[in-house]
Design a protein around this motif. Sequence first.
Motif, PDB file in Angstrom:
ATOM      1  N   ASP A   1       0.836  -1.205   0.000  1.00 15.84           N
ATOM      2  CA  ASP A   1       0.000   0.000   0.000  1.00 15.84           C
ATOM      3  C   ASP A   1       0.870   1.254   0.000  1.00 15.84           C
ATOM      4  O   ASP A   1       0.361   2.360   0.085  1.00 15.84           O
ATOM      5  CB  ASP A   1      -0.952   0.004   1.201  1.00 15.84           C
TER       6      ASP A   1
ATOM      7  N   GLU B   1       3.112   3.544  -2.098  1.00 18.66           N
ATOM      8  CA  GLU B   1       3.348   3.750  -3.529  1.00 18.66           C
ATOM      9  C   GLU B   1       4.828   3.705  -3.888  1.00 18.66           C
ATOM     10  O   GLU B   1       5.227   3.047  -4.854  1.00 18.66           O
ATOM     11  CB  GLU B   1       2.736   5.093  -3.967  1.00 18.66           C
TER      12      GLU B   1
ATOM     13  N   SER C   1      -4.712  -8.955  -2.462  1.00 18.28           N
ATOM     14  CA  SER C   1      -5.198  -7.818  -1.671  1.00 18.28           C
ATOM     15  C   SER C   1      -6.202  -8.235  -0.608  1.00 18.28           C
ATOM     16  O   SER C   1      -6.564  -7.435   0.241  1.00 18.28           O
ATOM     17  CB  SER C   1      -5.825  -6.778  -2.597  1.00 18.28           C
TER      18      SER C   1
ATOM     19  N   ALA D   1      -7.617  -2.705   3.087  1.00 14.36           N
ATOM     20  CA  ALA D   1      -8.936  -2.636   2.422  1.00 14.36           C
ATOM     21  C   ALA D   1      -9.969  -1.963   3.337  1.00 14.36           C
ATOM     22  O   ALA D   1     -10.753  -1.128   2.885  1.00 14.36           O
ATOM     23  CB  ALA D   1      -9.392  -4.043   2.033  1.00 14.36           C
TER      24      ALA D   1
ATOM     25  N   GLY E   1      -9.736   1.603   3.213  1.00 14.27           N
ATOM     26  CA  GLY E   1      -9.924   2.156   1.870  1.00 14.27           C
ATOM     27  C   GLY E   1      -8.626   2.553   1.185  1.00 14.27           C
ATOM     28  O   GLY E   1      -8.617   3.421   0.310  1.00 14.27           O
ATOM     29  N   GLY E   2      -7.508   1.923   1.581  1.00 20.50           N
ATOM     30  CA  GLY E   2      -6.196   2.281   1.007  1.00 20.50           C
ATOM     31  C   GLY E   2      -6.003   1.723  -0.403  1.00 20.50           C
ATOM     32  O   GLY E   2      -6.587   0.713  -0.766  1.00 20.50           O
ATOM     33  N   GLN E   3      -5.170   2.424  -1.168  1.00 17.23           N
ATOM     34  CA  GLN E   3      -4.823   1.974  -2.518  1.00 17.23           C
ATOM     35  C   GLN E   3      -3.730   0.902  -2.426  1.00 17.23           C
ATOM     36  O   GLN E   3      -2.935   0.931  -1.477  1.00 17.23           O
ATOM     37  CB  GLN E   3      -4.232   3.169  -3.258  1.00 17.23           C
ATOM     38  N   THR E   4      -3.671   0.010  -3.388  1.00 21.49           N
ATOM     39  CA  THR E   4      -2.565  -0.958  -3.398  1.00 21.49           C
ATOM     40  C   THR E   4      -1.866  -0.943  -4.751  1.00 21.49           C
ATOM     41  O   THR E   4      -2.441  -0.540  -5.761  1.00 21.49           O
ATOM     42  CB  THR E   4      -3.050  -2.396  -3.092  1.00 21.49           C
ATOM     43  N   PHE E   5      -0.609  -1.382  -4.724  1.00 20.78           N
ATOM     44  CA  PHE E   5       0.237  -1.376  -5.919  1.00 20.78           C
ATOM     45  C   PHE E   5       0.842  -2.766  -6.031  1.00 20.78           C
ATOM     46  O   PHE E   5       1.535  -3.202  -5.115  1.00 20.78           O
ATOM     47  CB  PHE E   5       1.331  -0.309  -5.760  1.00 20.78           C
TER      48      PHE E   5
END
Length: 221
Positions: free
Chosen positions: A157, A159, A193, A203, A206-210
């Motif tokens: 998570d 970046e 994820s 999750a 609400g975090g973004q994942t890479f």
Amino acid sequence: SDSHFPVPISPSHVDYSLHYPHFFPPADQVNCSKKIQFADIGCGFGGLLISLSTLFPEVLMIGMELRDKVTEYVKERILALRVSNPGQYQNISVVRTNSMKYIPNYFENGQLTKMFFLFPDPHFKEKNHRRRVISPHLLDEYAYVLGVGGIIYTITDVEELGEWMRSCLENHPMFEALTKEELEADPVVKLLSSATEEGQKVARNGGQTFQAVFRRIVPTS
Ligand code: SAM
């Protein structure tokens, strides 16, 4: 420190009957030639192994975890699952070790078909990048233990770490990225994820994942 946990002197010294007694009953050991094929590096609380176990019931898998108490927890968790689900969860196990030092002690050349690096510690500072579990040097080791066609799965998570892992893999001659179609067709990608405790936390928030998923190839000269 490292002196507190035993390290096998070579992959042939890994005691499979201890980890997978269902597949290696003591009297029968020599008859089973199965080897560990999946390794979850820094497995944490073991959620990925548990999801993969029923998806690939015949594949032996191991989690590698540095923290003693976390490793003990995963051991207990697997034993409890084995008891409450007879015949299941026999293919997963965990070992306390420092994966940055001892991967070649556990796996032979070309032995693994999948390696997982899910939400590894970021080590933000430049001087600590050498502690990252994906690095140009460690990718040489991972390329050695992965068979041709084997896959490395990474997700984070953070970046900056995601970009770092992707660029290390892109710049390594023995790895190539999976195509969009291949990623969609691989049931394991969906677990990255959602299956681990860290992934579930990200999750929930609400975090973004890479993610970066690459295949071990034979380099073109
Ligand atoms: N993969 C798990 C998940 O997604 O829930 C755990 C992620 S957690 C942020 C990173 C884990 O890597 C920690 O449990 C930590 O103890 C472990 N770890 C860090 N360095 C390690 C090393 N050199 N060898 C083995 N495990 C390591």
